[in-house]
Scaffold this active site. Structure first.
Site, PDB file in Angstrom:
ATOM      1  N   HIS A  24       0.848  -1.199   0.000  1.00  0.00           N
ATOM      2  CA  HIS A  24       0.000   0.000   0.000  1.00  0.00           C
ATOM      3  C   HIS A  24       0.884   1.250   0.000  1.00  0.00           C
ATOM      4  CE1 HIS A  24      -2.556  -2.881   2.589  1.00  0.00           C
ATOM      5  NE2 HIS A  24      -3.065  -2.918   1.365  1.00  0.00           N
ATOM      6  N   CYS A 146     -14.518 -26.212   1.059  1.00  0.00           N
ATOM      7  CA  CYS A 146     -14.023 -24.854   1.306  1.00  0.00           C
ATOM      8  C   CYS A 146     -12.773 -24.979   2.178  1.00  0.00           C
ATOM      9  CB  CYS A 146     -15.086 -24.034   2.031  1.00  0.00           C
ATOM     10  SG  CYS A 146     -14.384 -22.590   2.833  1.00  0.00           S
TER      11      CYS A 146
HETATM   12  N1  MSP Z   1     -10.201  -2.569  -2.335  1.00  0.00           N
HETATM   13  C1  MSP Z   1      -9.568  -3.055  -3.503  1.00  0.00           C
HETATM   14  C2  MSP Z   1      -9.274  -1.923  -4.463  1.00  0.00           C
HETATM   15  C3  MSP Z   1     -10.473  -1.149  -4.896  1.00  0.00           C
HETATM   16  S1  MSP Z   1     -10.027   0.178  -5.914  1.00  0.00           S
HETATM   17  C4  MSP Z   1     -11.446   0.764  -6.511  1.00  0.00           C
HETATM   18  C5  MSP Z   1      -8.269  -3.731  -3.120  1.00  0.00           C
HETATM   19  N2  MSP Z   1      -7.723  -3.389  -1.964  1.00  0.00           N
HETATM   20  S2  MSP Z   1      -6.328  -3.949  -1.382  1.00  0.00           S
HETATM   21  O1  MSP Z   1      -6.233  -3.462  -0.039  1.00  0.00           O
HETATM   22  O2  MSP Z   1      -6.232  -5.341  -1.569  1.00  0.00           O
HETATM   23  O3  MSP Z   1      -5.232  -3.214  -2.184  1.00  0.00           O
HETATM   24  C6  MSP Z   1      -4.683  -3.727  -3.369  1.00  0.00           C
HETATM   25  C7  MSP Z   1      -3.607  -2.772  -3.822  1.00  0.00           C
HETATM   26  O4  MSP Z   1      -2.630  -2.589  -2.783  1.00  0.00           O
HETATM   27  C8  MSP Z   1      -2.798  -3.231  -5.012  1.00  0.00           C
HETATM   28  O5  MSP Z   1      -3.421  -3.001  -6.247  1.00  0.00           O
HETATM   29  C9  MSP Z   1      -1.555  -2.370  -4.825  1.00  0.00           C
HETATM   30  O6  MSP Z   1      -1.835  -1.048  -5.143  1.00  0.00           O
HETATM   31  C10 MSP Z   1      -1.328  -2.479  -3.333  1.00  0.00           C
HETATM   32  N3  MSP Z   1      -0.586  -3.678  -2.987  1.00  0.00           N
HETATM   33  C11 MSP Z   1      -0.943  -4.633  -2.089  1.00  0.00           C
HETATM   34  N4  MSP Z   1       0.065  -5.551  -1.983  1.00  0.00           N
HETATM   35  C12 MSP Z   1       1.086  -5.227  -2.810  1.00  0.00           C
HETATM   36  C13 MSP Z   1       2.394  -5.704  -3.008  1.00  0.00           C
HETATM   37  N5  MSP Z   1       2.878  -6.776  -2.396  1.00  0.00           N
HETATM   38  N6  MSP Z   1       3.184  -5.012  -3.852  1.00  0.00           N
HETATM   39  C14 MSP Z   1       2.783  -3.869  -4.466  1.00  0.00           C
HETATM   40  N7  MSP Z   1       1.568  -3.366  -4.266  1.00  0.00           N
HETATM   41  C15 MSP Z   1       0.615  -4.114  -3.621  1.00  0.00           C
HETATM   42  O7  MSP Z   1      -7.785  -4.500  -3.920  1.00  0.00           O
END
Ligand code: MSP
Length: 649
Positions: A24, A146
């Site tokens: 994030h 599951c």
């Molecule tokens: N809530 C949805 C997004 C909705 S947008 C309309 C979601 N959330 S999430 O908390 O799973 O966040 C995913 C995003 O977090 C990824 O697309 C990226 O931006 C970031 N990342 C989460 N883990 C990551 C890594 N290990 N490496 C890089 N970025 C990653 O999906």
């Protein structure tokens, strides 16, 4: 007069079922850097981030803590909100999908799409797990069960609302073909096109409120809540006042979404087709980055290797993390995070290259000009350095605008190297000894001050604190016009002679690799089976440890004996910055035969005093016996074709 371009940059809105982590942090730092870069380019910019708070996952997480979803989402959303200032994230809106205006916009879009005839009611059959409160797909099952609840899901038939996504398939393919930059880097555009080469299904966009009530009710049927993705994607419109309003008109055409590869499909397929159905123009671009692994392994809670942003800031400092993440990851590809990699970048690129350039230049202006920036000699130009600066700005502007941050920073560091070489070539310390060379000395010092000003300007988006510190040290008011945009400040020669410089601390302290290595060793020992390894095994080192030793090619530019010592020589080397190394080779070499040699040094050794002289590194040597049987040393060296500063791999 040309209109200012507008840019609206967004991050994904993060699920509140996990705490903020490195992944994030990366997306949010990238969006922040891009937002600041666009401002530097002169754009009118808006930047949005936030949290995604509806759906099964959130209900489950709240239930685990025995609290109501509302209470739970408030707590985690605040964790995200509190994290971003630690990383100097300067957003315009933090949106939550539980915000009232968002709920209203989701209902508005649902109603519009429904009125347009693109939502229908139908029966859906699937494998439903009551424990998970959702449908599972075949490949999620382990031996037909599951994996979380170890029960066979029930085949149930449920009535739900569907969005006619399939209807927009051809239109989306055309858009992707006609707009090659709609999804970048290209590999992700190809992935989307390949996905679209099969017929697209319609999208189930509701859940019966009887089994999930934590969501936005459908405006045309109160018995259902909205599917979390249909809800979440709309945040990008809510945040700029859709459907009416000046902000929407102003920013939507410049909308650029930033995501990682995990959520490509919802952003590149659901979202554009939803916009088509709602009669809203498509966003401008989707930028997709890769995943961060930790020490080459996937980051996960169960492996206990989840890295928290607060920890990163505490261990390495905010700007070191920001620089490292942008420099180390080639945008679009996966990258591996490791403590040794971030320390290496801190010590080499930041402490050595940039930090030394800054401190040496400022201290020479202090020493030779009483901390007042001197005026350059009007007839004396250093075209080479000015050309290097112009090349840097050109490459930086292109690469940063294309989300190729690693290349943008590479261009900046090429200039840092050029400025360091400029010092060595011009030897201000020698010019200072000769009164007739005073105008030349002034020109050289002015040019160094001007190089640092340009570096501070270009580094503002990436390392805002460091840039501010550099400006402070240079005596420049950070609000002055020449530090606002590339347009206003990108020309050579804007620094004002007579400006009083100020004392500031070192830009980047070196991080002690040895201490970190010792910490890691004791950590590793704790986790290994009781420290029973043999001595022999202990003397083997892993590649990680070897990587910590930085070997570089250095050119010896001056050498002299150390008074009262028969063994030591004091050497001035360039690697590419200039440093002093005291070496015990006086028995084997005369000073004059060393000048011009390209030798190999350990560049990241902690400085140590030898006979009162601070030695910043070590020369690699090998012992041998000469024909008379005397012990001698020979220097490890390379051909003069290899540039000083080249790292040995
Ligand atoms: N809530 C949805 C997004 C909705 S947008 C309309 C979601 N959330 S999430 O908390 O799973 O966040 C995913 C995003 O977090 C990824 O697309 C990226 O931006 C970031 N990342 C989460 N883990 C990551 C890594 N290990 N490496 C890089 N970025 C990653 O999906």
């Amino acid at each position: 007069m040309s209109e200012r371009a507008t840019t609206y940059i967004t991050t994904p809105i993060y699920y509140v079922n996990a705490q903020p982590h490195l992944g994030h942090a990366y997306s949010t730092v990238v969006a922040d850097t891009y937002s600041r870069f666009c401002k530097l380019r002169g754009d009118d910019v808006r930047f949005q981030t936030g949290t995604d708070e509806h759906g099964d996952k959130i209900v489950e997480a709240a239930a685990k803590e025995n609290i109501e979803p509302r209470q739970y989402v408030d707590r985690i959303a605040n964790l995200f909100k509190d994290t971003w200032p630690l990383l100097d994230i300067d957003y315009d809106r933090f949106i939550r999908t539980t915000d009232d205006d968002h709920v209203a916009v989701v209902k508005h879009i649902l109603q519009t799409v429904h009125d347009g005839g693109d939502i229908y009611f139908d029966e859906y059959s699937g494998l439903y797990c009551t424990g998970c409160e959702r449908f599972l797909i075949e490949r999620e099952l382990v031996e037909g069960k599951c994996p979380d609840h170890l029960v066979e899901p029930k085949e149930i038939t449920e009535q739900n609302y569907f969005f006619k996504m399939s209807r927009y398939q051809e239109q989306l393919i055309d858009h992707l073909k006609n707009n090659p930059e709609f999804v970048t880097p290209e590999r992700y555009r190809n992935e989307v096109l390949s996905f679209l080469s099969d017929p697209l299904d319609d999208l189930c966009i509701s859940r019966p409120a009887s089994r999930l009530n934590w969501g936005i009710r459908l405006p045309f049927d109160e018995n259902f809540v909205t599917y979390v993705w249909f809800d979440a994607l709309i945040n990008y419109l809510t945040g700029i006042g859709f459907p009416g309003g000046e902000m929407f008109e102003r920013y939507w055409a410049g909308a650029e979404h930033l995501i990682a590869k995990d959520i490509l499909k919802p952003h590149a397929i659901y979202w554009p087709t939803m916009l088509m159905a709602a009669g809203v123009p498509l966003y401008k671009k989707l930028h997709v980055h890769g995943y961060w692994n930790v020490d080459e392994t996937k980051m996960s809670k169960s492996l206990g290797n989840v890295i928290q942003p607060a920890q990163l800031v505490q261990d390495y400092g905010v700007d070191t993390f920001r620089y490292f993440s942008l420099r180390e990851m080639s945008f679009g590809l996966d990258a591996s995070f490791s403590s040794s990699a971030i320390i290496a970048r801190n010590n080499a690129d930041l402490a050595n290259d940039l930090g030394n350039l800054f401190s040496r230049s400022v201290s020479m202006i202090d020493k030779y000009c009483a901390s007042i920036l001197p005026g350059p000699d009007a007839t004396d130009r250093d075209d080479q350095l000015q050309n290097n600066a112009a090349e840097m700005i050109g490459a930086y502007r292109t690469h940063m605008g294309d989300f190729k941050f690693h290349l943008g920073l590479q261009a900046v560091w090429e200039f840092v190297g050029a400025a360091n070489r400029y010092i060595v070539q011009n030897e201000p310390w020698s010019l200072a000894k000769d009164d007739s060379m005073r105008p030349r000395l002034q020109t050289v010092l002015y040019n160094l001050g001007e190089s640092l000003r340009l570096l501070a300007l270009l580094l503002k988006p990436v390392m805002p604190r460091t840039a501010a510190k550099m400006m402070d040290g240079l005596g420049i008011d950070s609000a002055s016009a020449m530090m606002q945009t590339l347009e206003q400040g990108g020309d050579w020669g804007l620094s004002i002679p007579g400006t009083k410089l100020r004392k500031v601390d070192n830009l980047f302290p070196r991080i002690d690799v040895k201490k970190q290595a010792a910490d890691h060793k004791s950590q590793a020992r704790k986790t290994k089976n009781g420290g029973t390894e043999t001595k022999k095994k202990d003397s083997l080192i892993g590649f990680d440890k070897f990587k910590d030793i930085e070997l570089r090619v250095a050119e010896i530019v001056a050498a002299e004996p150390v008074p009262k010592s028969t063994k030591l020589l004091k050497l001035k080397v360039v690697a590419p910055e200039e440093r002093t190394i005291v070496s015990g080779i006086a028995g084997s070499y005369r000073p004059e035969e060393l000048v011009g040699e390209r030798v190999i040094i350990v560049a990241n050794l902690k400085p140590a005093k030898l006979m009162g002289i601070l030695s910043e590194g070590m020369l690699l040597t090998a012992e041998f016996k000469d024909s008379d049987g005397n012990d001698r040393l020979t220097l490890a060296s390379v051909s003069t074709a290899v540039k000083p500063g080249t790292k040995l791999a």
